[in-house]
Design a protein around this motif. Sequence first.
Motif, short mmCIF file in Angstrom:
data_model
loop_
_atom_site.label_atom_id
_atom_site.label_comp_id
_atom_site.label_asym_id
_atom_site.label_seq_id
_atom_site.Cartn_x
_atom_site.Cartn_y
_atom_site.Cartn_z
N SER A 10 8.88 5.61 0.32
CA SER A 10 9.92 4.62 0.56
C SER A 10 10.32 4.67 2.02
CB SER A 10 11.16 4.92 -0.29
OG SER A 10 10.84 4.82 -1.66
N TYR A 11 10.75 3.54 2.53
CA TYR A 11 11.32 3.51 3.88
C TYR A 11 12.81 3.20 3.76
CZ TYR A 11 6.62 3.21 5.90
OH TYR A 11 5.34 3.47 6.28
N PRO A 12 13.64 3.92 4.47
CA PRO A 12 15.07 3.60 4.44
C PRO A 12 15.33 2.27 5.15
CG PRO A 12 14.62 5.33 6.04
CD PRO A 12 13.33 5.03 5.37
N SER A 17 16.82 1.58 0.28
CA SER A 17 15.48 1.92 0.73
C SER A 17 14.46 0.97 0.09
CB SER A 17 15.15 3.37 0.39
OG SER A 17 14.87 3.50 -0.98
N LEU A 18 13.32 0.88 0.76
CA LEU A 18 12.25 -0.01 0.31
C LEU A 18 11.13 0.85 -0.26
CD1 LEU A 18 11.19 -2.99 0.40
CD2 LEU A 18 10.14 -2.39 2.60
N HIS A 19 10.89 0.70 -1.57
CA HIS A 19 9.86 1.49 -2.24
C HIS A 19 8.50 0.84 -1.98
CE1 HIS A 19 8.93 3.95 -6.15
NE2 HIS A 19 8.25 4.37 -5.10
N VAL A 20 7.70 1.42 -1.09
CA VAL A 20 6.48 0.76 -0.60
C VAL A 20 5.24 1.18 -1.39
CG1 VAL A 20 4.99 0.42 1.40
CG2 VAL A 20 7.45 0.47 1.71
N LEU A 21 5.12 2.45 -1.72
CA LEU A 21 4.01 2.92 -2.56
C LEU A 21 4.59 3.51 -3.84
CD1 LEU A 21 1.69 4.63 0.11
CD2 LEU A 21 1.49 2.31 -0.84
N SER A 42 1.83 -5.31 1.25
CA SER A 42 1.58 -4.66 -0.04
C SER A 42 1.49 -3.13 0.06
CB SER A 42 0.29 -5.23 -0.67
OG SER A 42 -0.80 -5.10 0.21
N GLY A 43 1.46 -2.61 1.28
CA GLY A 43 1.47 -1.16 1.45
C GLY A 43 0.15 -0.57 1.93
N LYS A 44 -0.79 -1.42 2.32
CA LYS A 44 -2.13 -0.95 2.72
C LYS A 44 -2.06 0.01 3.91
CE LYS A 44 -3.64 -5.12 3.70
NZ LYS A 44 -2.41 -5.91 3.48
N SER A 45 -1.38 -0.42 4.96
CA SER A 45 -1.32 0.42 6.16
C SER A 45 -0.55 1.70 5.89
CB SER A 45 -0.68 -0.34 7.33
OG SER A 45 -1.53 -1.39 7.74
N THR A 46 0.50 1.59 5.10
CA THR A 46 1.29 2.79 4.76
C THR A 46 0.39 3.82 4.07
OG1 THR A 46 3.27 1.44 4.53
CG2 THR A 46 3.32 3.61 3.48
N LEU A 47 -0.41 3.34 3.11
CA LEU A 47 -1.32 4.24 2.39
C LEU A 47 -2.34 4.85 3.36
CD1 LEU A 47 -2.37 5.49 -0.23
CD2 LEU A 47 -3.68 3.38 -0.63
P1 ADP Z 1 0.38 -3.94 4.76
O1 ADP Z 1 -0.41 -3.07 5.68
O2 ADP Z 1 -0.20 -4.07 3.40
O3 ADP Z 1 0.67 -5.28 5.36
P2 ADP Z 1 2.50 -2.03 5.24
O4 ADP Z 1 2.06 -0.78 4.60
O5 ADP Z 1 2.37 -2.15 6.71
O6 ADP Z 1 1.81 -3.26 4.51
O7 ADP Z 1 4.04 -2.29 4.87
C1 ADP Z 1 4.52 -2.29 3.54
C2 ADP Z 1 6.01 -2.59 3.56
O8 ADP Z 1 6.69 -1.52 4.18
C3 ADP Z 1 6.38 -3.83 4.34
O9 ADP Z 1 7.42 -4.49 3.66
C4 ADP Z 1 6.83 -3.30 5.67
O10 ADP Z 1 7.77 -4.15 6.26
C5 ADP Z 1 7.45 -1.96 5.30
N1 ADP Z 1 7.32 -0.95 6.36
C6 ADP Z 1 6.16 -0.50 6.89
N2 ADP Z 1 6.39 0.45 7.81
C7 ADP Z 1 7.73 0.62 7.87
C8 ADP Z 1 8.61 1.46 8.62
N3 ADP Z 1 8.13 2.36 9.48
N4 ADP Z 1 9.93 1.35 8.41
C9 ADP Z 1 10.42 0.45 7.50
N5 ADP Z 1 9.65 -0.36 6.76
C10 ADP Z 1 8.33 -0.29 6.92
#
Ligand code: ADP
Length: 233
Positions: A10-12, A17-21, A42-47
């Motif tokens: 999650s990102y605050p 907070s935003l639950h991303v994965l 969708s969370g690709k880069s985060t993963l």
């Molecule tokens: P994708 O690569 O699939 O486009 P990301 O993994 O980059 O998606 O982002 C997923 C979600 O998390 C998005 O809503 C993005 O705005 C949010 N997000 C990504 N990185 C951060 C961060 N460092 N802080 C806050 N929110 C983030």
Amino acid sequence: MLKIHQLNKSYPIGDSSLHVLKGINLNVEEGEMVAIMGSSGSGKSTLLNIIGMLDEADSGEYILDGLPIKNLTEKKAAVYRNKFLGFIFQSFNLINYKNAAENVALPLYYQGIKRKERQEQAMFHLGKVGLADWAKHLPKELSGGQKQRVAIARALAANPKLLLADEPTGALDTKTSHDIMAFIQQLNDEGKTILMVTHEEDIANMCKRIVRLKDGVIMEDVKVTQDRAENYV
Ligand code: ADP
Ligand code: MG
């Protein structure tokens, strides 16, 4: 090679907070070539960043090559990254004031390899991507496809077990994208394990397996059934 179990991130944002994965489970074996797909956000880069130890999950398990990746210090993460992983980015991330050979040699510098050996290795890898004659050129003197080849050579220089790519063809035209993908396929055919993020179907179809993310959940995880060569148009 890679085992992920119930991964959450999650990102605050302000007070919430935003639950991303949301409970990601993913196993990747040696020699696979996997596309991670999903719409923007969708969370690709985060993963990929968590897999690349550029970011850390809040909970869950991540094991890379038998090694649990958890609570690493910056220093230890850097050592593991250098040892196990090669990175390719959409925007190439080359150093502008260094020529092609110097860019490729950089990860070897961080491995403590001596100058002469670095230069030899850099030339070898530039040769592998077909750019031996461009060693002295600066990034601004190279086309997009050539820059990505330099970036691939740099990623390969440290002989990583796993190659991670975030939209590697995102800044390239269709023809150049397919050339780069054909080259990445060749690396995979030689045994390199590859994990790439893309939102382009034709690019994903040049991988062997597609994992689809939606809102932080894996919706689908399928083998690409056609002969990959057929996807090369
Ligand atoms: P994708 O690569 O699939 O486009 P990301 O993994 O980059 O998606 O982002 C997923 C979600 O998390 C998005 O809503 C993005 O705005 C949010 N997000 C990504 N990185 C951060 C961060 N460092 N802080 C806050 N929110 C983030
Ligand atoms: Mg992204």
